[in-house]
Design a protein around this motif. Structure first.
Motif, PDB file in Angstrom:
ATOM      1  N   ILE A  56      54.383  62.905  35.050  1.00 41.76           N
ATOM      2  CA  ILE A  56      53.851  61.566  34.834  1.00 41.76           C
ATOM      3  C   ILE A  56      53.286  60.993  36.130  1.00 41.76           C
ATOM      4  O   ILE A  56      53.685  61.377  37.228  1.00 41.76           O
ATOM      5  CB  ILE A  56      54.899  60.600  34.246  1.00 41.76           C
ATOM      6  CG1 ILE A  56      56.180  60.592  35.084  1.00 41.76           C
ATOM      7  CG2 ILE A  56      55.169  60.919  32.796  1.00 41.76           C
ATOM      8  CD1 ILE A  56      57.144  59.503  34.700  1.00 41.76           C
ATOM      9  N   GLY A  57      52.370  60.021  35.955  1.00 43.17           N
ATOM     10  CA  GLY A  57      51.746  59.384  37.107  1.00 43.17           C
ATOM     11  C   GLY A  57      51.648  57.884  36.929  1.00 43.17           C
ATOM     12  O   GLY A  57      52.332  57.286  36.102  1.00 43.17           O
ATOM     13  N   ARG A  58      50.749  57.271  37.681  1.00 42.93           N
ATOM     14  CA  ARG A  58      50.719  55.805  37.737  1.00 42.93           C
ATOM     15  C   ARG A  58      50.206  55.158  36.451  1.00 42.93           C
ATOM     16  O   ARG A  58      50.440  53.968  36.230  1.00 42.93           O
ATOM     17  CB  ARG A  58      49.874  55.345  38.919  1.00 42.93           C
ATOM     18  CG  ARG A  58      48.418  55.744  38.877  1.00 42.93           C
ATOM     19  CD  ARG A  58      47.685  55.302  40.145  1.00 42.93           C
ATOM     20  NE  ARG A  58      46.269  55.664  40.133  1.00 42.93           N
ATOM     21  CZ  ARG A  58      45.808  56.833  40.536  1.00 42.93           C
ATOM     22  NH1 ARG A  58      46.651  57.756  40.959  1.00 42.93           N
ATOM     23  NH2 ARG A  58      44.512  57.087  40.510  1.00 42.93           N
ATOM     24  N   HIS A  59      49.473  55.911  35.614  1.00 44.37           N
ATOM     25  CA  HIS A  59      48.986  55.341  34.353  1.00 44.37           C
ATOM     26  C   HIS A  59      49.905  55.647  33.175  1.00 44.37           C
ATOM     27  O   HIS A  59      49.827  54.986  32.137  1.00 44.37           O
ATOM     28  CB  HIS A  59      47.595  55.901  34.023  1.00 44.37           C
ATOM     29  CG  HIS A  59      46.587  55.714  35.097  1.00 44.37           C
ATOM     30  ND1 HIS A  59      46.325  54.489  35.671  1.00 44.37           N
ATOM     31  CD2 HIS A  59      45.760  56.606  35.716  1.00 44.37           C
ATOM     32  CE1 HIS A  59      45.390  54.621  36.587  1.00 44.37           C
ATOM     33  NE2 HIS A  59      45.031  55.896  36.650  1.00 44.37           N
ATOM     34  N   SER A  60      50.759  56.635  33.297  1.00 44.36           N
ATOM     35  CA  SER A  60      51.437  57.226  32.138  1.00 44.36           C
ATOM     36  C   SER A  60      52.313  56.244  31.378  1.00 44.36           C
ATOM     37  O   SER A  60      52.263  56.148  30.142  1.00 44.36           O
ATOM     38  CB  SER A  60      52.281  58.427  32.585  1.00 44.36           C
ATOM     39  OG  SER A  60      51.502  59.369  33.282  1.00 44.36           O
ATOM     40  N   LEU A  61      53.159  55.504  32.077  1.00 42.50           N
ATOM     41  CA  LEU A  61      54.145  54.677  31.388  1.00 42.50           C
ATOM     42  C   LEU A  61      53.494  53.502  30.660  1.00 42.50           C
ATOM     43  O   LEU A  61      53.918  53.140  29.553  1.00 42.50           O
ATOM     44  CB  LEU A  61      55.204  54.186  32.369  1.00 42.50           C
ATOM     45  CG  LEU A  61      56.052  55.280  33.032  1.00 42.50           C
ATOM     46  CD1 LEU A  61      57.174  54.646  33.854  1.00 42.50           C
ATOM     47  CD2 LEU A  61      56.623  56.261  32.017  1.00 42.50           C
ATOM     48  N   SER A  62      52.483  52.905  31.251  1.00 42.51           N
ATOM     49  CA  SER A  62      51.819  51.811  30.542  1.00 42.51           C
ATOM     50  C   SER A  62      51.091  52.325  29.306  1.00 42.51           C
ATOM     51  O   SER A  62      51.082  51.663  28.255  1.00 42.51           O
ATOM     52  CB  SER A  62      50.847  51.075  31.472  1.00 42.51           C
ATOM     53  OG  SER A  62      49.835  51.940  31.949  1.00 42.51           O
ATOM     54  N   LEU A  63      50.483  53.504  29.394  1.00 39.81           N
ATOM     55  CA  LEU A  63      49.834  54.101  28.224  1.00 39.81           C
ATOM     56  C   LEU A  63      50.857  54.400  27.131  1.00 39.81           C
ATOM     57  O   LEU A  63      50.610  54.149  25.944  1.00 39.81           O
ATOM     58  CB  LEU A  63      49.090  55.373  28.627  1.00 39.81           C
ATOM     59  CG  LEU A  63      47.873  55.184  29.530  1.00 39.81           C
ATOM     60  CD1 LEU A  63      47.348  56.538  29.997  1.00 39.81           C
ATOM     61  CD2 LEU A  63      46.772  54.394  28.841  1.00 39.81           C
ATOM     62  N   LEU A  64      51.992  54.930  27.518  1.00 41.32           N
ATOM     63  CA  LEU A  64      53.052  55.214  26.537  1.00 41.32           C
ATOM     64  C   LEU A  64      53.543  53.927  25.884  1.00 41.32           C
ATOM     65  O   LEU A  64      53.745  53.862  24.659  1.00 41.32           O
ATOM     66  CB  LEU A  64      54.205  55.953  27.212  1.00 41.32           C
ATOM     67  CG  LEU A  64      53.937  57.401  27.614  1.00 41.32           C
ATOM     68  CD1 LEU A  64      55.033  57.897  28.551  1.00 41.32           C
ATOM     69  CD2 LEU A  64      53.832  58.305  26.390  1.00 41.32           C
ATOM     70  N   ALA A  65      53.775  52.893  26.689  1.00 39.99           N
ATOM     71  CA  ALA A  65      54.246  51.620  26.142  1.00 39.99           C
ATOM     72  C   ALA A  65      53.223  51.047  25.162  1.00 39.99           C
ATOM     73  O   ALA A  65      53.590  50.516  24.096  1.00 39.99           O
ATOM     74  CB  ALA A  65      54.534  50.640  27.272  1.00 39.99           C
ATOM     75  N   ASP A  66      51.943  51.134  25.484  1.00 43.55           N
ATOM     76  CA  ASP A  66      50.904  50.640  24.581  1.00 43.55           C
ATOM     77  C   ASP A  66      50.905  51.388  23.255  1.00 43.55           C
ATOM     78  O   ASP A  66      50.522  50.829  22.214  1.00 43.55           O
ATOM     79  CB  ASP A  66      49.522  50.769  25.233  1.00 43.55           C
ATOM     80  CG  ASP A  66      49.312  49.799  26.385  1.00 43.55           C
ATOM     81  OD1 ASP A  66      50.106  48.844  26.523  1.00 43.55           O
ATOM     82  OD2 ASP A  66      48.353  50.017  27.166  1.00 43.55           O
TER      83      ASP A  66
END
Length: 292
Positions: free
Chosen positions: A136-146
């Motif tokens: 995972i990287g800096r975009h991954s968690l926000s994309l998953l949450a969305d």
């Protein structure tokens, strides 16, 4: 001390030495590995595993049928090996890509396709995720949450995957217990609860005095070593954790418990040994009142 044991399993197509993908694609590790070996073992101990499914698994009709007909309790989630999904899907010789190296839109597209594959196969939304190669990287968690995910399990404390090709995936100083992460910095806890929780893989420093920081850390993983060493990791984390409840997160791949389908078990005896260590961990949990 209140403790939970999570057993989170990366579920993929059959592999071989060097994690090379079998061609044509084959899924004995799902149909027999999960259906006939793993799930009966979990049922015997009253344990609920989490099977994290790579895209190619959800495109295989027999694998989906096996997972839909499991006897006993289980959670299904997703696991991204980006080579297998659009945009730019290919049939790789080996899964070498890290999702943290995609640009944001490519990562969004691949996670979206992965999530829709799950919805189409199982008629509901997934809530649990782990990145292939923990990348995972800096975009991954926000994309998953969305996309509606509630839990990620990609963080590997004490590990830095930069030398493997993922400079963003550095978790050397990450916590070993669950936390609400800063969405653009997965290894850093946020100041307050958020949309998605991080449940790190249980990894501890080597037990060797002085040299411990230079040696490979200890994973709560039945793949290698002895049962005693596996149980020591669980017991050491229960002692050192400062949270309540304590969460232990054991991981491995479904193909590891089948002979010849991963680099780890080339014989039936070696595959049985991995299963035996997993059974020993589940038996300890049962004896000590640890809910799985």
């Amino acid at each position: 001390m209140d403790t939970y044991l999570c057993v989170s399993i990366d579920c993929e197509c059959d592999k071989g030495p060097g994690w090379r993908v079998r061609k044509p694609l084959a899924f004995a590790g799902i149909v027999k590995g999960i259906g006939e070996r793993l799930q009966p073992l979990f049922r015997r101990y009253g344990a609920k595993p989490t099977y994290l499914l790579s895209p190619e698994v959800m495109r295989d009709a027999r694998s989906v049928e096996t997972l839909c007909s499991l006897s006993g309790d289980a959670e299904l989630g997703t696991h991204l090996h980006g080579e297998f999904v659009e945009a730019g899907a290919v049939l790789p010789d080996a899964t070498t890509e890290f999702q943290c190296n995609y640009d944001r839109e490519t990562e969004r597209a691949k996670l979206g396709t992965l999530t829709e594959l799950f919805r189409s196969a199982f008629g509901r939304a997934p809530v649990s995720f782990r990145a292939g190669r923990f990348g995972i990287g800096r975009h991954s968690l926000s994309l998953l949450a969305d996309l509606g995910y509630r839990v990620d399990s990609s963080v590997t404390p004490l590990k830095d995957w930069a030398k493997a090709g993922a400079p963003q995936a550095s978790f050397r100083h990450a916590a070993t217990q669950p936390y609400w992460p800063v969405l653009d910095d997965p290894a850093r806890p946020a100041a307050k609860p958020g949309r998605l929780m991080e449940v790190p893989v249980t990894i501890l420093p080597s037990a060797v005095p002085v040299l411990g920081s230079w040696l490979e850390p200890r994973w709560l993983r039945p793949t290698r070593g002895s049962l005693n060493r596996l149980l020591a990791v669980a017991r050491d984390e229960r002692k050192r954790a400062r949270s309540s409840p304590v969460v232990l997160n054991c991981m491995f791949h479904n193909v590891e418990i089948m002979p010849g389908l991963s680099p780890y078990a080339q014989s039936e005896a070696a595959a049985d040994a991995i299963l035996g260590r997993l059974a020993g961990l589940l038996a300890m949990a049962q004896r000590e009142g640890i809910r799985c």
